[in-house]
Design an enzyme around this catalytic site. Structure first.
Site, PDB file in Angstrom:
ATOM      1  N   TYR A 123      -2.223  -0.762  10.254  1.00 19.57           N
ATOM      2  CA  TYR A 123      -2.350  -1.061   9.040  1.00 19.57           C
ATOM      3  C   TYR A 123      -1.063  -0.517   8.204  1.00 19.57           C
ATOM      4  CZ  TYR A 123      -4.055  -0.996   4.076  1.00 19.57           C
ATOM      5  OH  TYR A 123      -4.152  -1.229   2.640  1.00 19.57           O
TER       6      TYR A 123
ATOM      7  N   SER B 283       0.868  -1.263  -0.062  1.00 17.03           N
ATOM      8  CA  SER B 283       0.067   0.075   0.016  1.00 17.03           C
ATOM      9  C   SER B 283       0.822   1.287  -0.068  1.00 17.03           C
ATOM     10  CB  SER B 283      -0.890  -0.054   1.184  1.00 17.03           C
ATOM     11  OG  SER B 283      -1.409   1.270   1.555  1.00 17.03           O
TER      12      SER B 283
HETATM   13  N1  LIG Z   1      -8.646  -0.334  -1.715  1.00 14.20           N
HETATM   14  C1  LIG Z   1      -7.918   0.535  -1.395  1.00 14.20           C
HETATM   15  O1  LIG Z   1      -7.757   1.362  -1.278  1.00 14.20           O
HETATM   16  C2  LIG Z   1      -6.253  -0.318  -0.970  1.00 14.20           C
HETATM   17  C3  LIG Z   1      -5.191   0.586  -1.210  1.00 14.20           C
HETATM   18  C4  LIG Z   1      -3.955  -0.072  -0.884  1.00 14.20           C
HETATM   19  C5  LIG Z   1      -3.969  -1.186  -0.589  1.00 14.20           C
HETATM   20  N2  LIG Z   1      -4.880  -2.156  -0.581  1.00 14.20           N
HETATM   21  C6  LIG Z   1      -4.745  -3.205  -0.656  1.00 14.20           C
HETATM   22  O2  LIG Z   1      -5.129  -4.304  -1.788  1.00 14.20           O
HETATM   23  C7  LIG Z   1      -5.516  -5.565  -1.162  1.00 14.20           C
HETATM   24  C8  LIG Z   1      -6.893  -5.774  -1.811  1.00 14.20           C
HETATM   25  O3  LIG Z   1      -7.710  -4.687  -1.050  1.00 14.20           O
HETATM   26  P1  LIG Z   1      -9.120  -4.622  -1.682  1.00 14.20           P
HETATM   27  O4  LIG Z   1      -9.369  -3.176  -1.791  1.00 14.20           O
HETATM   28  O5  LIG Z   1      -9.359  -5.395  -2.919  1.00 14.20           O
HETATM   29  O6  LIG Z   1     -10.041  -5.074  -0.682  1.00 14.20           O
HETATM   30  P2  LIG Z   1     -11.436  -5.909  -0.261  1.00 14.20           P
HETATM   31  O7  LIG Z   1     -11.842  -5.652   1.186  1.00 14.20           O
HETATM   32  O8  LIG Z   1     -12.312  -5.492  -1.392  1.00 14.20           O
HETATM   33  O9  LIG Z   1     -10.822  -7.426  -0.873  1.00 14.20           O
HETATM   34  C9  LIG Z   1      -9.979  -8.006  -0.005  1.00 14.20           C
HETATM   35  C10 LIG Z   1     -10.414  -9.721   0.085  1.00 14.20           C
HETATM   36  O10 LIG Z   1      -9.419 -10.076   0.898  1.00 14.20           O
HETATM   37  C11 LIG Z   1     -10.282 -11.152   1.627  1.00 14.20           C
HETATM   38  N3  LIG Z   1      -9.358 -11.351   2.670  1.00 14.20           N
HETATM   39  C12 LIG Z   1      -9.380 -10.667   4.210  1.00 14.20           C
HETATM   40  N4  LIG Z   1      -8.861 -11.223   4.689  1.00 14.20           N
HETATM   41  C13 LIG Z   1      -8.504 -12.607   4.418  1.00 14.20           C
HETATM   42  C14 LIG Z   1      -7.816 -13.685   4.744  1.00 14.20           C
HETATM   43  N5  LIG Z   1      -7.103 -13.441   6.105  1.00 14.20           N
HETATM   44  N6  LIG Z   1      -7.537 -14.709   3.972  1.00 14.20           N
HETATM   45  C15 LIG Z   1      -7.994 -14.541   2.725  1.00 14.20           C
HETATM   46  N7  LIG Z   1      -8.660 -13.744   1.980  1.00 14.20           N
HETATM   47  C16 LIG Z   1      -8.924 -12.577   2.824  1.00 14.20           C
HETATM   48  C17 LIG Z   1     -11.590 -10.439   1.835  1.00 14.20           C
HETATM   49  O11 LIG Z   1     -12.616 -11.469   2.128  1.00 14.20           O
HETATM   50  C18 LIG Z   1     -11.793  -9.951   0.472  1.00 14.20           C
HETATM   51  O12 LIG Z   1     -12.481 -10.919  -0.608  1.00 14.20           O
HETATM   52  C19 LIG Z   1      -5.318  -5.486   0.199  1.00 14.20           C
HETATM   53  O13 LIG Z   1      -4.030  -5.999   0.692  1.00 14.20           O
HETATM   54  C20 LIG Z   1      -5.433  -3.962   0.749  1.00 14.20           C
HETATM   55  O14 LIG Z   1      -4.748  -3.840   1.834  1.00 14.20           O
HETATM   56  C21 LIG Z   1      -6.082  -1.556  -1.042  1.00 14.20           C
END
Ligand SMILES: NC(=O)c1ccc[n+]([C@@H]2O[C@H](COP(=O)([O-])OP(=O)(O)OC[C@H]3O[C@@H](n4cnc5c(N)ncnc54)[C@H](O)[C@@H]3O)[C@@H](O)[C@H]2O)c1
Length: 252
Positions: free
Chosen positions: A151, A138
């Site tokens: 986080y 991130s």
């Molecule tokens: N959305 C943002 O703004 C953003 C920004 C920077 C980084 N990220 C990172 O990108 C990645 C994906 O984020 P996203 O926005 O798609 O989030 P999201 O919450 O939409 O999707 C995340 C998915 O991971 C699954 N998950 C959570 N914990 C889990 C576990 N222990 N085992 C298996 N699956 C698990 C959730 O059920 C979900 O399906 C994450 O690592 C997040 O930290 C997101």
């Protein structure tokens, strides 16, 4: 020739958001894709809407044994592994003073432990294939959010872990990189907005933080992940690639 023809890919947290876009992008480029989700239900829901070469792997990654079970099941289903995308993550915005032991453990276990132990479990298969790892870190791992200290610490840990593994396994080679997205338009941001006092204002602020004044799409993050996993990045390892509309470039 598609870029990932005959390649075998595991995407953790792949049933929605960024992970689903990554899984779809690899499949569109010819890969067989093992899609991990926290529950059998989330995996079944994902598979019901797809027709590519997908394999559902339920299990909540984080703890060492759980990561090993997920990776072993993926390697068995795919007959080996070329790319691990360690993407699963959970976001929590909690003031520093209010973070409980449970909050801290959850963030560290999923966001950092999930990458650490999935990489550890996947290494033998990746050494055999001379494959690569791409983690979803991130921008919070590079510049930090005051409102999300656990986080940010976990994602900073992912960036550092990626560098450590990249050096350690460079000679095999297993390349290890990560993407550092700014705000991405997924359910993660929608849910964080809904937990705030003013969801519309939260969303507007999330979009305006980047100099490009919008959030990333999941597909834009997926494109960066595929690049890092591809032969085009064959001499690139230990990199934390921002996908953030200029967010970590400086102040505007
Ligand atoms: N959305 C943002 O703004 C953003 C920004 C920077 C980084 N990220 C990172 O990108 C990645 C994906 O984020 P996203 O926005 O798609 O989030 P999201 O919450 O939409 O999707 C995340 C998915 O991971 C699954 N998950 C959570 N914990 C889990 C576990 N222990 N085992 C298996 N699956 C698990 C959730 O059920 C979900 O399906 C994450 O690592 C997040 O930290 C997101």
């Amino acid at each position: 020739m598609k870029r990932f023809e005959d390649k075998r890919v595991l995407v953790t947290g792949g049933t929605r958001g960024v992970g689903a876009a990554i899984a779809d992008a690899f499949a569109a480029e010819g890969a067989a894709v093992a899609v991990n989700g926290r529950s059998q239900q989330s995996v079944d829901r994902f598979l019901a809407t797809r027709w590519g070469d997908f394999h559902g792997i339920p299990g909540a990654v984080g703890p060492r044994d759980a990561c090993r079970a997920v990776v072993d099941a993926a390697v068995a289903a795919l007959g080996g592994l070329d790319v691990l995308v360690a993407n699963a993550g959970v976001f929590d915005e909690l003031p520093f003073e209010q973070v409980t032991q449970e909050d801290f453990d959850r963030s560290m276990t999923v966001n950092l432990g999930g990458v650490f132990f999935c990489a550890q479990a996947a290494l033998p298969a990746l050494e055999e294939s001379k494959g690569s790892i791409v983690a979803t870190a991130s921008d919070a791992g590079l510049i930090s959010y005051a409102g999300a200290p656990a986080y940010s610490a976990a994602k900073g840990g992912v960036v550092s872990l990626v560098r450590s593994l990249a050096i350690g396994f460079a000679e095999v080679p297993v390349r290890v990189n990560c993407v550092c997205p700014g705000n991405v338009d997924t359910d993660m941001i929608r849910e964080a907005g809904e937990a705030s006092d003013d969801p519309a204002a939260y969303r507007a602020a999330a979009a305006s933080r980047a100099p490009m004044r919008r959030m990333a799409t999941p597909e834009e993050v997926a494109a960066a992940v595929l690049y890092l996993a591809s032969d085009a990045a064959g001499f690139t390892t230990g990199v934390a690639l921002p996908v953030d509309g200029g967010g970590v470039a400086g102040f505007d």
